[in-house]
Scaffold this active site. Structure first.
Site, PDB file in Angstrom:
ATOM      1  N   HIS A  17       1.062  -1.203  -0.152  1.00  0.00           N
ATOM      2  CA  HIS A  17      -0.521   0.036   0.563  1.00  0.00           C
ATOM      3  C   HIS A  17       0.638   1.398  -0.036  1.00  0.00           C
ATOM      4  CE1 HIS A  17      -2.960  -2.755   2.265  1.00  0.00           C
ATOM      5  NE2 HIS A  17      -3.388  -2.341   0.986  1.00  0.00           N
ATOM      6  N   LYS A  41     -16.814  -7.316   6.015  1.00  0.00           N
ATOM      7  CA  LYS A  41     -16.141  -7.944   6.029  1.00  0.00           C
ATOM      8  C   LYS A  41     -15.696  -8.437   7.253  1.00  0.00           C
ATOM      9  CE  LYS A  41     -13.405  -6.976   1.972  1.00  0.00           C
ATOM     10  NZ  LYS A  41     -11.309  -6.663   1.257  1.00  0.00           N
ATOM     11  N   ARG A  91      -1.534  -5.998  -8.449  1.00  0.00           N
ATOM     12  CA  ARG A  91       0.036  -7.012  -7.991  1.00  0.00           C
ATOM     13  C   ARG A  91      -0.369  -7.773  -8.837  1.00  0.00           C
ATOM     14  NH1 ARG A  91      -2.325  -8.022  -1.902  1.00  0.00           N
ATOM     15  NH2 ARG A  91      -4.421  -8.016  -3.256  1.00  0.00           N
ATOM     16  N   SER A 129      -2.749  -7.572   2.983  1.00  0.00           N
ATOM     17  CA  SER A 129      -2.786  -7.293   4.575  1.00  0.00           C
ATOM     18  C   SER A 129      -3.473  -9.010   4.887  1.00  0.00           C
ATOM     19  CB  SER A 129      -3.998  -6.445   4.850  1.00  0.00           C
ATOM     20  OG  SER A 129      -4.096  -5.488   4.437  1.00  0.00           O
TER      21      SER A 129
HETATM   22  O1  PNS Z   1      -8.451  -2.572   0.251  1.00  0.00           O
HETATM   23  P1  PNS Z   1      -9.866  -3.091  -0.585  1.00  0.00           P
HETATM   24  O2  PNS Z   1     -10.204  -4.411   0.424  1.00  0.00           O
HETATM   25  O3  PNS Z   1      -9.741  -3.836  -1.446  1.00  0.00           O
HETATM   26  O4  PNS Z   1     -10.835  -2.270  -0.198  1.00  0.00           O
HETATM   27  C1  PNS Z   1     -12.079  -2.628  -1.104  1.00  0.00           C
HETATM   28  C2  PNS Z   1     -12.829  -1.314  -0.977  1.00  0.00           C
HETATM   29  C3  PNS Z   1     -13.124  -0.267   0.274  1.00  0.00           C
HETATM   30  C4  PNS Z   1     -11.743   0.279  -2.023  1.00  0.00           C
HETATM   31  C5  PNS Z   1     -14.232  -1.252  -2.004  1.00  0.00           C
HETATM   32  O5  PNS Z   1     -14.701  -2.166  -0.844  1.00  0.00           O
HETATM   33  C6  PNS Z   1     -15.090   0.455  -1.707  1.00  0.00           C
HETATM   34  O6  PNS Z   1     -15.168   1.062  -2.537  1.00  0.00           O
HETATM   35  N1  PNS Z   1     -15.965   0.137  -0.519  1.00  0.00           N
HETATM   36  C7  PNS Z   1     -17.154   1.515  -0.803  1.00  0.00           C
HETATM   37  C8  PNS Z   1     -17.974   1.241  -0.933  1.00  0.00           C
HETATM   38  C9  PNS Z   1     -17.882   1.773  -2.620  1.00  0.00           C
HETATM   39  O7  PNS Z   1     -18.011   2.977  -2.952  1.00  0.00           O
HETATM   40  N2  PNS Z   1     -18.393   0.508  -3.362  1.00  0.00           N
HETATM   41  C10 PNS Z   1     -18.955   0.785  -5.204  1.00  0.00           C
HETATM   42  C11 PNS Z   1     -17.177   0.308  -5.741  1.00  0.00           C
HETATM   43  S1  PNS Z   1     -17.293  -1.280  -5.792  1.00  0.00           S
END
Ligand code: PNS
Length: 156
Positions: A17, A41, A91, A129
């Site tokens: 990150h 989650k 990645r 993570s």
């Molecule tokens: O680190 P991650 O778990 O891949 O992050 C995922 C994240 C937080 C970016 C994703 O879950 C997210 O965007 N959550 C907010 C809700 C949202 O905007 N959803 C619509 C886009 S898919």
């Protein structure tokens, strides 16, 4: 002023990150890290406040980076920060498919913002993570996966 947001669960923030944040900070005038509580989650190890604190510690030396907790839609966070880009790290091909769908969804929700993908360098591309949490759960040190100055033992 070009502003990007960099969203994620950060449970916890890793060297992968931080690599993306550093490179985004060199490309944009400001980077707002969006720490998602991701309540849906179930296997989250750290509280939202701990995740935010860990991110803030990791980016402390980057003057144009800030971090905030955001339980809502990413597109709304982007609007709130007047961002023109959403930065995500890729990645491998598994990440790619997920990112492609997410970028398409965010484009529907907020067409004015572009998603920018940065490829994670090979030396940290194996770090996630979830593997950090797993190694930690077995009591082993995870220092080599984490930004300098972060000691997860203080949070557990
Ligand atoms: O680190 P991650 O778990 O891949 O992050 C995922 C994240 C937080 C970016 C994703 O879950 C997210 O965007 N959550 C907010 C809700 C949202 O905007 N959803 C619509 C886009 S898919």
């Amino acid at each position: 002023m070009k502003i990007a947001i960099y969203p994620g669960s950060f449970d916890p923030i890793t060297l992968g990150h931080l690599d993306i944040i550093r490179r985004a900070a060199a490309c944009f005038d400001r980077v707002c890290v969006c720490v998602s509580p991701n309540a849906e989650k179930r296997n989250q190890m750290f509280t939202p406040e701990q995740k935010l604190q860990l991110v803030r510690t990791a980016v402390a030396d980057l003057p144009n980076v800030e971090a905030e907790l955001w339980p809502g839609l990413l597109a709304d966070f982007a609007v709130r920060h007047h961002a023109s880009a959403i930065v995500r790290g890729v990645r491998n091909t598994t990440d790619f498919e997920y990112e492609r769908t997410m970028a398409a969804t965010n484009r529907r929700l907020y067409p004015a913002v572009v998603t920018v993908m940065l490829f994670t360098p090979p030396d940290v591309a194996d770090i996630s993570s979830s593997t950090v949490r797993e190694v930690l759960a077995f009591g082993r040190s995870v220092a080599e996966f984490l930004p300098r100055g972060i000691e997860l033992e203080n949070y557990l």
